[in-house]
Structure formats: structure tokens, C-alpha cells
Design an enzyme around this catalytic site. Structure first.
Site, PDB file in Angstrom:
ATOM      1  N   GLY A 255      -8.164  -1.648  -8.488  1.00 24.50           N
ATOM      2  CA  GLY A 255      -8.158  -2.333  -9.779  1.00 24.50           C
ATOM      3  C   GLY A 255      -7.578  -3.732  -9.689  1.00 24.50           C
ATOM      4  N   ALA A 256      -6.371  -3.840  -9.141  1.00 21.68           N
ATOM      5  CA  ALA A 256      -5.718  -5.139  -9.075  1.00 21.68           C
ATOM      6  C   ALA A 256      -4.510  -5.043  -8.161  1.00 21.68           C
ATOM      7  CB  ALA A 256      -5.272  -5.591 -10.459  1.00 21.68           C
ATOM      8  N   MET A 257      -3.918  -6.207  -7.855  1.00 18.01           N
ATOM      9  CA  MET A 257      -2.816  -6.263  -6.886  1.00 18.01           C
ATOM     10  C   MET A 257      -1.746  -7.235  -7.344  1.00 18.01           C
ATOM     11  SD  MET A 257      -1.563  -5.152  -4.133  1.00 18.01           S
ATOM     12  CE  MET A 257       0.069  -5.681  -3.666  1.00 18.01           C
ATOM     13  N   GLU A 258      -0.497  -6.768  -7.228  1.00 10.88           N
ATOM     14  CA  GLU A 258       0.651  -7.456  -7.827  1.00 10.88           C
ATOM     15  C   GLU A 258       1.291  -8.530  -6.949  1.00 10.88           C
ATOM     16  OE1 GLU A 258       0.647  -4.164  -6.798  1.00 10.88           O
ATOM     17  OE2 GLU A 258       2.565  -3.643  -5.867  1.00 10.88           O
ATOM     18  N   ASN A 259       0.555  -9.177  -6.036  1.00  9.11           N
ATOM     19  CA  ASN A 259       1.130 -10.231  -5.178  1.00  9.11           C
ATOM     20  C   ASN A 259       2.043 -11.145  -5.984  1.00  9.11           C
ATOM     21  OD1 ASN A 259      -0.987  -9.400  -3.243  1.00  9.11           O
ATOM     22  ND2 ASN A 259      -2.309 -10.397  -4.725  1.00  9.11           N
ATOM     23  N   GLU A 292       0.344  -4.713 -13.388  1.00  5.15           N
ATOM     24  CA  GLU A 292       0.592  -5.665 -12.294  1.00  5.15           C
ATOM     25  C   GLU A 292       1.752  -6.588 -12.649  1.00  5.15           C
ATOM     26  OE1 GLU A 292      -0.844  -4.689  -9.788  1.00  5.15           O
ATOM     27  OE2 GLU A 292      -2.451  -3.535 -10.728  1.00  5.15           O
ATOM     28  N   HIS A 295       5.046  -4.890 -12.147  1.00  6.48           N
ATOM     29  CA  HIS A 295       5.431  -4.779 -10.739  1.00  6.48           C
ATOM     30  C   HIS A 295       6.370  -5.911 -10.313  1.00  6.48           C
ATOM     31  CE1 HIS A 295       3.586  -1.388  -8.834  1.00  6.48           C
ATOM     32  NE2 HIS A 295       2.336  -1.733  -9.042  1.00  6.48           N
TER      33      HIS A 295
HETATM   34  N1  TRP Z   1      -0.475  -1.988  -5.661  1.00  6.30           N
HETATM   35  C1  TRP Z   1      -1.730  -1.960  -6.371  1.00  6.30           C
HETATM   36  C2  TRP Z   1      -1.385  -1.429  -7.753  1.00  6.30           C
HETATM   37  O1  TRP Z   1      -1.168  -0.305  -7.952  1.00  6.30           O
HETATM   38  C3  TRP Z   1      -2.751  -1.080  -5.761  1.00  6.30           C
HETATM   39  C4  TRP Z   1      -3.685  -1.720  -4.811  1.00  6.30           C
HETATM   40  C5  TRP Z   1      -4.471  -2.766  -5.047  1.00  6.30           C
HETATM   41  C6  TRP Z   1      -3.996  -1.306  -3.507  1.00  6.30           C
HETATM   42  N2  TRP Z   1      -5.271  -3.002  -3.970  1.00  6.30           N
HETATM   43  C7  TRP Z   1      -4.985  -2.132  -3.014  1.00  6.30           C
HETATM   44  C8  TRP Z   1      -3.541  -0.290  -2.709  1.00  6.30           C
HETATM   45  C9  TRP Z   1      -5.514  -1.974  -1.757  1.00  6.30           C
HETATM   46  C10 TRP Z   1      -4.060  -0.130  -1.447  1.00  6.30           C
HETATM   47  C11 TRP Z   1      -5.046  -0.963  -0.970  1.00  6.30           C
HETATM   48  O2  TRP Z   1      -1.230  -2.146  -8.665  1.00  6.30           O
HETATM   49 ZN    ZN Z   2       0.723  -0.435  -9.048  1.00  9.09          ZN
END
Ligand code: TRP
Ligand code: ZN
Length: 848
Positions: A255-259, A292, A295
Site C-alpha cells: 500500500g505505502a511506505m513510511e520512509n 504512514e 509511523h
Molecule cells: N511498512 C509498510 C507499512 O506498513 C509496509 C510496506 C510497504 C512493505 N512496502 C513494503 C513491507 C515492502 C515489505 C515490503 O506501512
Molecule cells: Zn505500517
């Protein structure tokens, strides 16, 4: 990339810290599609007390151009997993130059290209595909990043330092693990806004999208500002950088990533407009943006010591985003939808061959553990903790957590300890929720004597490969009692089960009460109790249990229809009809009361009761129940439909979307009576996607969808997110004997780009979720899915492995289906060069 080496298992018990501190990281990127150069300059300091002094840096698929220590060339020893090198016993500077190939990166992990832009995905272990580094979450450092490339937008984490024509420099002052690194470059347009934090910090916000998507940004931006405010108001957590950027990407595995400071989103999880997105899409986007953003404190400022602790950030952040949605919208409706989701996704996992504890103790590929158990059961565990200690103690424990652990990489032990220190409670038994797999079953017996009502509970968790000898857990059971007239004689109380068998007495009652047990779904368990559901449906004051009563009646009626050919139960029909026409209730809630338990769940219930499920019979019973309900409320339907049309300009808020949900529930029943005339009229006049898509599904179901499907395609063929709906809907609405053919035909469509995870999931994911279609008697569904998994695996192991879970329920079915699935699993397993991700999933599904 496929791995040829024998799979290695990693154990929690083997944790050892890295032998060096990383004081600073400088990275320079010279971007080129097939030959990007990454230069790193990293300050390492040996830890005097280190037990393991090996200087090992992860690195995969990298071409090492040069390596230096303190300016002197060195020749490290390279393996497929990384490098080792002799290093000084004092602080030193490591410099390396590597070359990578983003254009060839179809796995969407590391640095890759999507629709002409560069982007990254480093969680969990993707940074090692960018450069040599101790790629583990307990190694934290500040990062300075220089990007050279001919792109108008060049982004990384933290704050912008300087930029010029063809370059930009970023600095992130907050120490972070490499999995939070991000870089984006491309021809993007920004939707901008600002936010001032409660500490007075001015933050520039931007949502970067591809040209053409500018009109889909406003909602996501508002959701971001709402999230920032909410985290200040409810958790006292303010944002900590001068900028916060979000980028929408078309090709993304999750879905998305919390960088840190640079969240990267699957376009489907952020882009929204009334014309192209449904109410459900809007709600999901709001929740993911919040997730996100949250996070930033639960994940980034406080991160995980190792990947076994994943639930430390994910369970807590899911819990926080659920609280946010409950506050923004309707709390009971959010709870009901979360429990539906938990039962549909987490329960099968916890009760099948993929069962694992919320904190697993071993893995081969960590990507396979981003599961419903870690995320959703992980959030349930926090909800139980809050219930047990109370809201005030929860708030104090969280303050202590942020205070004590800011800037650290932590464990579940650290998390539990803040609750113990705050409350003085011993939580060692509660901690079993983190270490035991399996869904506990709670059986209830009751008695009434001399004015005293007694509830006796027995808890039992079925043993599994992951947890062969489960011990009793701490289960908070919220209970209320209703008198014979329906009035509540005892408001909600939380009973704490800690033993195998335990009784609770309620004295001083005039008459035998009717219990309402597990209110609000206070624990993620299966309740075995023959409740008086018709009574609770009419009288329960707890909105969750009132909905649950309707669902239980519907379930019992369906099971009787499947096993004995019974007609739909009158008590269910009457009860639901009563709710449906009760205008005092929230329309969204009423719409949920109509929904039947899913077909896959009915199969699980049958299997648990010792009956082999017949998918076609389940499908037929579902149809018969929907038809019977439509007949039962036929007279009310036109009025109900008319009363739930929205005249005001479209808004994706709880009120309007609830109205549309009930209006469209009425439409699906009306369609059974009028053959689709109302649906056709709605399709012709729809001015938003919720109404258009609902009309379209009804037309397909009524067998008159062809013209509307063609029209829809002509209208939306330029919009990838809308076309995902077009692909998915046709599969979802197909009749069982037609689902495989429909899916196969769609895979031959010129717009079927199977390398795009959204399109692959829209089509094949929808097929795997079509219970009767996927489980077709001749095994064609299994073969179809297996063929596509074999095709996708070398290109994108992560998405392939996730979709293997469609096979996890194989033990429920008859021997013929079981052996057909086994045959397909074996065929996948024997594919030469199969990825580590998919190998692990298939092996676990086959063996347990
Ligand atoms: N940390 C992300 C979340 O939960 C999850 C996530 C996004 C992820 N892209 C990923 C986990 C790729 C493993 C691989 O918000
Ligand atoms: Zn998460």
C-alpha cells in the site's frame, strides 16, 4: 531475484548486535536507467564491547567498482549476500562505488523505475540492493544524500539542503535505519500545502504525482493534515522536519511506505477524486495516509531492533490508524469492518498452515511476514492491553514509551515493560499473545439460581505446528446483561479470563438475564455460545454485538441451507428487515447488517463442524438468501432506495458514504426484482464512481452488463486505477462456472500488464478470492492461478509469494480438491530457480 542457494532460516534467538556504530552516511547517486552509480562514504566506529567484530556489509546484485578505507583502496571478499573486509580497530571511513540497474529491477525492491520515474522501496531488506551497508534496523545513522540527474524533481529523506540544475542535496538529521531510506527522481508535479505544528514548526507539505494526476491530490493532502493534527491532539506527537513529502507511484508491491519525511505510496492508496474513486477507496486512502504518517513516531523515531519485532511498529500503527478512523468517522462501523476483515484474512492464517505468532521466532524471507497476523492481530493485542489497563494508564504508558525509547531500536519486551512500569501489573501471561499462534476458542455455559447468574468460560487454543502446546491466555471479555424485557440490567463489564476454566457470578437479579458476550469484539477469539441472537438483534445496546447477532442468525441460516437444504430462516429475515427499515439507525450500520458472512468463511465453519464444504452449494445458498431477503423487504425497497440518494455535491464523508452504502445495498436487492432497470438508470446518470461502479456490478450480476462494461472502458481507458476496477469487477461478479474463463479472457486484454502489481492483483487476486470460481470442481481455478504465479515469480517474487496464500485453506476441502491443490503446489515448488519468497510460502503451505 531467484536464489539458488539452499534456503537459510533466521532465528530470533540468534540475535547479535552489529559490531560497529555508524556515525554518518553520505550517499551520492548519479542516475542513469541501466547504470546508476552509487557512491557511499560511511563513518564506522568499532564498538569496544562487541562480541562479533566481523565487518560484514549486506549487498545484493551490486557491481562493486571500488572500495576504500580511510582513502586507501581495499579488496573486500564478496559473496552473493554481501562483503567482508579487514578493518582498523579505530573509527574509519568506508567509501565504495557501486553500479546498479534500476531499469531492469522488476521486483520493485531497491531502486527501480516506474512510469519513467525513479523510486525506492527499502523495507525490509531492499537497501542492500542499492549499496553495501549493515542493512538491519538496529543500525541507525543520519544520512546526507546528493542526487545528480536531469530530473526536475529530486527527493530524499529529511530537509532540503541545496539544489541546482541537475542536482539536489538532502540531509536527514534523525538517525534512522536503512530501511527508511528513500529517493525519488522524475518529472512530477507537486500539490502543496503547509502545516504548523503545536511546537510552532512550519512544515511544507507536498504530494508529488505524475502530470495529469493533479486533480486527485486534494483529499490525500487533507487526510495528511488531519493526521498530523490528530497525532498532536491524541498522542501529543508533533512532526519533526521542515518538509513532509508524499509521492504516488504506479508500480508498488504494497500500500505505502513510511520512509522518513518522504512517504512513497502506491498510487491506489493516495490518488482520489469523486469521479474515479469510490467511498471505500476514499476511506482506505485516509487510513493509509494516517498509518504512514503515524509511523513517524511509531516506527521511525522508535524503530524495531530486528525484523522479528515487526509488530512493535505495525501492530501499534494499525491500532493508531484505527483509532483515527473511529474518531473521524463512526466508531462502531469501523469496528465492524475491522472485525469482518480480521475474520476474513487473519483467522484463516492463524488456523491454517501459515499460522505464526504475532512475533514470529523464525523466518526465511521476512517479506513473507508482513501478514494479517503481525498487522491486524498485532493491533488487536494492543486494543486488549488498553482494555485491560484502562484508557488513562494506556496514555501514560505511551508517554513513557516515547520518552524512554525515542531514538532507539526496540523489542516487544521494551513495549511490555512500559506498561508494567506504568501500572505495576505483571504482564508475563499477557505476553503469550505475542508468542503463541492460533485463535483461542472460548466456550461459554451459563446458569441461573437464586437470583445469581453465572457465566462459565473455557478457553482452548488448538495446537499448531507453530505452537504445539498452547497455554491459557489473558482474554478480556466485555459482557453486558439484558433483562427479559430487553432493558440492560448490567452495563458493560470486562471479565479477565486467565485460566482454562473460569466462572463469574452476577448476584441480585430478578430474572434470568440474556448475556451479551464479547461486546465490541473485545478479544480476537472464536466464541462458542448459542446466544439468543434474535433477542440481541432486537435489544442489545452494544452496536457491535447487535450487528454480530444479525450475522450469527444469517450464518446459522446459511449453514442450515447448505447442509439440510433449509429455506432461509424467518427470524433472520424479520430481524434484518427490522434493522433495514429502522430510520433511527446509522445507514452505514444498517448496510453492514445486511451483509452475509463470506463464502470462504462459511467453508471454514463447515470444515470446523466436520462437514466437507461444497463451494457450489455455498454459492447457491448465498444467492438464495439474498433473493429471499429482497423478497422479504420488496415493498420497502423503492422507498429505501429513493431515501438514500444524495442530492448534495459529492463528499466522501461518513454521512454521505453511509447513505450511498445503504442506497446501493437497496439497489442490489432491487436488481433481483426489476432485472436491472434501476441499476441501468443509476449507471446512466452516475456522477461519481461509487454510484457508477455499484450500478455496473448490478448490471453484470443481472446478466446485462456488456454495454455498460464497454461504455465504462471507453470512458476510463486512460485511467489505470479505474481500469483496475474494471478488470476486478468482471471477475468478482462472474458466475462460478464462468469465473476462470472471465479471468483468462481479461489476461489477454491489451491493457493487462501483468508486471504491474495492481493490475495483477485486480485480476488474479480477484479470481483467487472468488470462492466458488477458484475452487471449481475440475481444478481449472487452481491451475490458472498456479500458472500465473509461476509466470510472475521470476519478475516479482514478493507479490507472487503473497498470493500463494490463496492455497492455504486446502485442508478444508474434499480429497479430490486437496490433491489437485497439492499437485499445483508441487508444480510451483519444482519450478527451476523459484524465489526464496515463494519457496518458503509453498513449503509452509504444503507441510503443516
Ligand atoms: N511498512 C509498510 C507499512 O506498513 C509496509 C510496506 C510497504 C512493505 N512496502 C513494503 C513491507 C515492502 C515489505 C515490503 O506501512
Ligand atoms: Zn505500517
Amino acid at each position: 531475484m531467484p536464489k539458488d542457494s539452499a534456503p537459510q532460516t533466521i532465528y530470533l534467538a540468534d540475535y547479535t548486535p552489529f559490531g560497529f556504530d555508524v556515525d554518518s552516511v553520505h550517499l551520492t547517486f548519479d542516475l542513469a536507467p541501466s547504470a546508476t552509480r552509487v557512491t557511499s562514504r560511511i563513518r564506522f566506529a568499532p564498538k569496544p564491547d562487541a562480541t562479533d567484530k566481523t565487518f560484514f556489509l549486506h549487498g545484493e546484485g551490486l557491481s562493486l567498482i571500488s572500495a576504500k578505507i580511510d582513502g586507501e583502496p581495499v579488496t573486500p571478499e564478496l559473496t552473493a549476500e554481501g562483503l567482508t573486509c579487514a578493518v582498523p580497530n579505530v573509527p574509519f571511513t568506508w567509501e565504495a562505488e557501486v553500479q546498479i540497474d534500476p531499469a531492469a529491477n522488476t521486483a520493485l525492491e531497491g531502486l527501480y523505475q516506474s512510469g519513467g520515474m525513479y523510486c525506492t522501496q527499502c523495507e525490509a531488506e531492499g537497501f542492500r540492493k542499492i549499496t553495501y551497508y549493515p542493512d538491519r534496523p538496529d543500525v541507525m545513522s543520519s544520512f546526507t544524500v546528493r542526487i545528480n540527474g536531469p530530473h526536475p524533481v529530486l527527493l530524499s529523506n529529511g530537509n532540503p539542503v541545496a539544489s541546482g540544475d541537475g542536482w539536489a542535496e538532502w540531509h536527514d538529521p534523525w538517525p534512522k535505519p536503512a530501511y527508511l531510506f528513500a529517493l525519488v527522481a522524475g518529472e512530477l508535479v507537486a500539490h502543496r500545502d503547509t502545516f504548523t505544528t503545536m511546537e510552532g514548526r512550519h512544515v511544507d507539505l507536498a504530494l508529488y504525482v505524475r502530470p495529469g494526476d493533479e486533480g486527485k491530490c486534494a483529499f490525500g493532502m487533507q487526510a495528511l493534515k488531519d493526521s498530523m493534527k490528530w497525532d498532536e491532539d491524541v498522542y501529543g506527537r508533533a512532526y519533526d522536519l521542515d518538509v513532509f513529502n508524499i509521492v504516488a507511484v504506479d508500480d508498488f508491491n504494497m500500500g505505502a511506505m513510511e520512509n522518513k519525511g518522504l512517504n512513497i505510496f502506491n498510487a491506489s492508496a493516495v490518488l482520489a477524486s469523486a469521479e474515479t474513486s469510490t467511498d471505500t477507496n476514499f476511506e482506505r486512502i485516509e487510513a493509509i495516509i494516517a498509518h504512514e504518517y503515524f509511523h513517524n513516531w511509531t516506527g521511525n523515531r522508535i524503530t524495531c531492533r530486528d525484523w522479528f519485532q515487526l509488530c512493535l511498529k505495525e501492530g501499534l500503527t494499525v491500532f493508531r490508524d484505527a483509532q483515527f478512523t473511529s474518531d473521524m468517522r463512526s466508531a462502531p462501523v469501523k469496528r465492524i469492518s475491522d472485525v469482518i476483515d480480521l475474520r476474513a484474512r487473519q483467522f484463516p492464517e492463524d488456523q491454517g498452515p501459515l499460522a505464526h505468532p504475532v512475533r514470529p521466532e523464525s523466518f526465511q524471507e521476512i517479506n513473507n511476514f508482513y501478514t494479517a497476523t503481525v498487522y491486524e492481530k498485532g493491533a488487536e493485542v494492543i486494543g486488549m492491553l488498553k482494555t485491560l489497563v484502562g484508557d488513562d494508564a494506556y496514555a501514560r504508558a505511551l508517554d513513557l514509551y516515547f520518552d524512554r525509547h525515542d531514538g532507539q531500536a526496540c523489542t516487544i519486551e521494551d513495549w511490555i515493560k512500559v506498561f508494567e512500569d506504568t501500572t505495576g501489573r505483571d504482564l508475563s501471561q499477557f505476553k503469550r499473545w505475542y508468542s503463541q499462534a492460533g485463535t483461542p476458542r472460548v466456550a461459554v455455559e451459563d446458569s441461573f439460581e437464586d437470583g445469581t447468574y453465572t457465566l462459565t468460560f473455557r478457553q482452548h487454543t488448538p495446537p499448531s505446528a507453530a505452537t504445539p502446546d498452547p497455554q491459557p491466555q489473558v482474554i478480556p471479555v466485555a459482557v453486558g446483561l439484558l433483562g427479559p424485557d430487553g432493558a440492560e440490567v448490567l452495563g458493560t463489564q470486562v471479565l479477565e479470563l486467565t485460566q482454562d476454566r473460569q466462572s463469574f457470578s452476577f448476584p441480585g437479579l430478578d430474572a434470568r438475564p440474556v448475556p451479551s458476550i464479547l461486546r465490541g469484539f473485545s478479544a480476537p477469539v472464536v466464541l462458542d455460545y448459542a446466544a439468543n441472537d434474535a433477542f440481541l438483534l432486537a435489544h442489545d445496546t452494544d452496536p457491535f454485538n447487535r450487528w454480530e447477532a444479525a450475522r450469527n442468525l444469517g450464518k446459522a441460516s446459511l449453514l442450515a441451507a447448505i447442509t439440510q437444504g433449509d429455506a432461509p430462516d424467518a427470524a433472520w429475515l424479520d430481524g434484518v428487515a427490522g434493522i433495514l427499515t429502522d430510520a433511527t439507525l446509522d445507514p452505514a450500520y444498517r448496510a453492514y447488517t445486511l451483509s452475509l458472512p463470506g463464502q470462504s468463511q462459511l467453508a471454514a465453519d463447515l470444515a470446523n463442524a466436520g462437514t466437507t464444504p461444497d463451494p457450489d452449494a455455498i454459492w447457491a445458498a448465498h444467492e438464495a438468501h439474498r433473493a429471499a431477503l429482497a423478497e422479504r423487504v420488496a415493498d420497502a425497497l423503492p422507498g429505501l432506495y429513493a431515501a438514500h440518494q444524495v442530492d448534495a455535491p459529492y463528499a466522501p464523508d461518513a454521512e454521505q458514504s453511509g447513505k450511498r452504502a445503504l442506497g446501493n445495498a437497496a439497489l442490489s436487492m432491487l436488481t433481483r426484482l426489476d432485472g436491472g432497470d434501476t441499476a441501468q438508470a443509476q449507471f446512466d446518470h452516475a456522477s461519481n464512481m461509487t454510484q457508477q461502479l455499484s450500478a455496473l456490478s448490478n448490471l453484470i450480476r443481472a446478466g446485462r452488463g456488456d454495454a455498460a462494461l464497454a461504455q465504462f472502458e471507453a470512458q476510463w481507458k486512460h485511467d489505470r486505477l479505474v481500469m483496475d476496477k474494471w478488470f476486478g469487477l468482471q471477475v468478482m461478479e462472474a458466475r462460478p462456472d464462468d469465473a476462470a474463463d472471465t479471468a483468462t479472457a481479461l489476461t489477454k486484454h491489451s491493457d493487462f500488464n501483468w508486471k504491474n502489481p495492481n493490475r495483477f492483483r485486480a485480476t488474479l487476486g480477484a479470481f483467487a478470492a472468488h470462492h466458488a470460481g477458484f475452487h471449481a470442481k475440475d481444478g481449472s481455478g487452481y491451475t490458472l492461478l498456479a500458472n500465473w504465479l509461476i509466470t510472475l515469480d521470476p519478475v516479482n517474487p514478493q507479490t507472487t509469494a503473497r498470493m500463494c496464500s490463496a492455497f492455504q485453506t486446502w485442508r478444508r476441502y474434499d480429497a479430490i480438491r486437496g490433491s489437485m491443490i497439492q499437485k499445483e503446489l508441487t508444480r510451483i515448488a519444482e519450478t527451476p530457480g523459484l524465489s526464496r519468497d515463494t519457496t518458503e510460502m509453498i513449503t509452509r503451505i504444503q507441510n503443516a
